[in-house]
Design a protein around this motif. Structure first.
Motif, PDB file in Angstrom:
ATOM      1  N   ASP A 137     -13.951  17.235  15.176  1.00 14.32           N
ATOM      2  CA  ASP A 137     -14.438  17.091  16.740  1.00 14.32           C
ATOM      3  C   ASP A 137     -14.230  18.652  17.025  1.00 14.32           C
ATOM      4  OD1 ASP A 137     -11.657  18.271  16.636  1.00 14.32           O
ATOM      5  OD2 ASP A 137     -10.909  16.270  17.555  1.00 14.32           O
ATOM      6  N   GLU A 181     -16.445  11.515  22.959  1.00 11.75           N
ATOM      7  CA  GLU A 181     -16.531  12.951  22.478  1.00 11.75           C
ATOM      8  C   GLU A 181     -17.371  13.742  23.143  1.00 11.75           C
ATOM      9  OE1 GLU A 181     -15.834  14.067  18.451  1.00 11.75           O
ATOM     10  OE2 GLU A 181     -14.338  12.469  18.285  1.00 11.75           O
ATOM     11  N   ARG A 187     -20.259  19.612  16.259  1.00  8.18           N
ATOM     12  CA  ARG A 187     -19.462  18.882  15.344  1.00  8.18           C
ATOM     13  C   ARG A 187     -19.881  19.265  13.914  1.00  8.18           C
ATOM     14  NH1 ARG A 187     -18.616  16.289  19.615  1.00  8.18           N
ATOM     15  NH2 ARG A 187     -20.305  15.112  19.554  1.00  8.18           N
TER      16      ARG A 187
END
Length: 99
Positions: free
Chosen positions: A64, A87, A96
């Protein structure tokens, strides 16, 4: 009373199938172009420097925005797509990388 699993009987049998389903779920009009690939038991989904998800050993793996390694069962590409989508929306689509 328990909860129902989101993992269906039609779960992907290989890493390549799991990544292909994840790619289809994440593809959106106007979104980044996604590049799936596979070699043997390992598959990968990439959107340039924005997203890289590896799949092997029955799990999707990515990092993440904070660098925390994330794993999610490859048998549940729908759940992985929801997590990745959440996310991306909550962190402004930051980078990421592979876990």
């Amino acid at each position: 009373m328990g909860t129902l699993s989101t993992i269906s009987a039609a779960a992907p049998a290989t890493s390549a199938e799991a990544v292909s389903r994840l790619c289809a779920l994440l593809t959106a009009p106007g979104g980044p172009r996604l590049y799936p690939g596979a070699l043997g038991p390992v598959a990968v989904l990439s959107a340039g420097s924005d997203l890289t998800v590896w799949c092997w050993g029955g799990f999707f793996r990515w990092s993440d925005d904070g660098g925390t390694r994330v794993t999610h069962p490859a048998a549940d590409p729908e759940g992985a797509a929801r997590r990745l989508g959440a996310e991306r929306h909550s962190h402004g689509q930051r980078t990421r990388t592979a876990a």
